[in-house]
Design an enzyme around this catalytic site. Structure first.
Site, PDB file in Angstrom:
ATOM      1  N   MET A   1     -25.757  26.055 -16.287  1.00 58.70           N
ATOM      2  CA  MET A   1     -24.599  26.943 -16.132  1.00 58.70           C
ATOM      3  C   MET A   1     -24.515  27.890 -17.330  1.00 58.70           C
ATOM      4  SD  MET A   1     -21.635  25.099 -13.981  1.00 58.70           S
ATOM      5  CE  MET A   1     -20.844  24.205 -15.292  1.00 58.70           C
TER       6      MET A   1
ATOM      7  N   LEU B   1     -26.399  28.320 -23.265  1.00 54.86           N
ATOM      8  CA  LEU B   1     -27.493  27.400 -23.586  1.00 54.86           C
ATOM      9  C   LEU B   1     -27.497  26.972 -25.055  1.00 54.86           C
ATOM     10  CD1 LEU B   1     -30.452  28.986 -21.573  1.00 54.86           C
ATOM     11  CD2 LEU B   1     -28.696  27.388 -20.804  1.00 54.86           C
TER      12      LEU B   1
ATOM     13  N   GLY C   1     -30.094  21.375 -26.382  1.00 55.79           N
ATOM     14  CA  GLY C   1     -30.241  20.369 -25.329  1.00 55.79           C
ATOM     15  C   GLY C   1     -30.914  20.970 -24.103  1.00 55.79           C
ATOM     16  N   HIS C   2     -30.419  22.143 -23.685  1.00 56.02           N
ATOM     17  CA  HIS C   2     -31.046  22.846 -22.554  1.00 56.02           C
ATOM     18  C   HIS C   2     -32.491  23.209 -22.900  1.00 56.02           C
ATOM     19  CE1 HIS C   2     -26.707  24.039 -21.853  1.00 56.02           C
ATOM     20  NE2 HIS C   2     -27.029  23.564 -20.669  1.00 56.02           N
TER      21      HIS C   2
ATOM     22  N   GLN D   1     -17.829  23.500  -8.217  1.00 57.94           N
ATOM     23  CA  GLN D   1     -17.781  22.193  -8.882  1.00 57.94           C
ATOM     24  C   GLN D   1     -16.651  22.079  -9.892  1.00 57.94           C
ATOM     25  OE1 GLN D   1     -21.829  22.852 -10.496  1.00 57.94           O
ATOM     26  NE2 GLN D   1     -21.098  21.829 -12.341  1.00 57.94           N
TER      27      GLN D   1
ATOM     28  N   GLU E   1     -29.622  13.714 -19.669  1.00 55.67           N
ATOM     29  CA  GLU E   1     -28.948  12.434 -19.432  1.00 55.67           C
ATOM     30  C   GLU E   1     -27.503  12.400 -19.921  1.00 55.67           C
ATOM     31  OE1 GLU E   1     -31.450   9.280 -20.951  1.00 55.67           O
ATOM     32  OE2 GLU E   1     -32.287   8.986 -18.941  1.00 55.67           O
TER      33      GLU E   1
ATOM     34  N   ASP F   1     -25.225  14.118 -18.681  1.00 54.16           N
ATOM     35  CA  ASP F   1     -24.542  14.059 -17.378  1.00 54.16           C
ATOM     36  C   ASP F   1     -25.165  12.929 -16.564  1.00 54.16           C
ATOM     37  OD1 ASP F   1     -22.772  16.477 -17.570  1.00 54.16           O
ATOM     38  OD2 ASP F   1     -24.708  17.426 -17.916  1.00 54.16           O
TER      39      ASP F   1
END
Length: 279
Positions: free
Chosen positions: A30, A33, A36-37, A61, A148, A150
């Site tokens: 989404m 960034l 992690g992305h 969502q 992970e 999420d």
């Protein structure tokens, strides 16, 4: 690196890649960034011939309009990070492009999507399943990569892929953290300096709680985590549950599962942060 806004154009580019027998990897995001992305992108680039990253703040969502409105949107910045990371295609569609008409599909994944985030954010996982399935149909990737952090979302996406019989391998990638332990998140930029200082208490408490398991009961560990974090006036635990990492069902005893995972959501001020830990 190509920046593509239309489904038709992206499908055309990827059809050509597939004609050349290229393996396609995909990282749905989404935007806003962070490292992690980028760790997902790095793995995608390493394991595939072509790397596609989508940047799309998916309205279906969000069950909180304010959360949708305040979600950071930084496409130019995102692209500046993605190009040196080796991304080949950035797919940045408009809401009208992804939803030319309302998506009325409803999914039932049982307990996996009904508990924790599913119980507190009605419709959230249905929206996730809508957009991720749409993106999978557009990109048709061989591999897809998810963080992970999420944790429950990955379980939902695996259930969706199975239910819809989508031929893609779902790859879960470890949580990336700041030096002080805070899980990287696009929401972290909304923390005030004081809140940012306090937020690592979440990860620190989760880590400490692993020292007590399995000597202490599941409930004692849950109480320890909630009480420790709530003792800080800036923090408020929305839930902390220790679940079976496959089914997302709460466990009462450590012997109930071979894969216990603690999942937490905490409000730090008004910012909702999630994290998890394996026991």
């Amino acid at each position: 690196m190509k920046i593509v806004n239309s489904i038709k154009e992206l499908k055309s580019y990827l059809a050509e890649e597939k004609r050349n027998n290229k393996q396609i990897g995909f990282v749905p995001t989404m935007g806003a960034l962070h490292n992690g992305h980028l760790s997902l992108v790095e793995r995608c680039v390493k394991e595939n011939d072509v790397c596609v990253v989508s940047v799309f703040v998916n309205p279906t969502q969000f069950n909180d309009k304010h959360d949708l409105e305040t979600y950071p949107r930084t496409l130019d910045q995102d692209c500046a990070l993605l190009e040196p990371a080796g991304c080949d295609y950035v797919f940045a569609p408009s809401a009208e492009e992804m939803y030319p008409e309302p998506d009325t599909r409803t999914f039932d994944f049982g307990t996996v999507s009904a508990v924790m985030e599913g119980a507190r954010r009605p419709g959230h996982f249905n929206g996730v399943a809508q957009i991720v399935s749409k993106l999978f149909y557009v990109v048709e990737p061989d591999n897809a990569y998810f963080g992970e952090k999420d944790f429950q979302q990955i379980a939902v996406i695996r259930a969706m892929v199975k239910q819809l019989d989508i031929p893609v391998k779902i790859n879960a990638c470890p949580i990336l953290r700041e030096a002080d332990g805070l899980a990287l998140s696009s929401r972290n930029v909304r923390l005030t300096p004081e809140q940012r200082q306090k937020a690592p208490l979440i990860a620190r408490t989760l880590k400490e709680s692993t020292n007590f398991a399995p000597e202490k009961s599941v409930q004692e560990v849950i109480d320890y985590v909630i009480d420790t974090i709530n003792a800080d006036p800036v923090m408020r635990v929305e839930y902390y549950e220790i679940v079976d990492g496959y089914t997302m069902e709460s466990i009462r005893n450590w012997s109930d599962t071979t894969y216990p995972v603690g999942c937490i959501t905490v409000y730090c001020g008004e910012v909702r942060l999630i994290d998890n830990i394996k026991y």
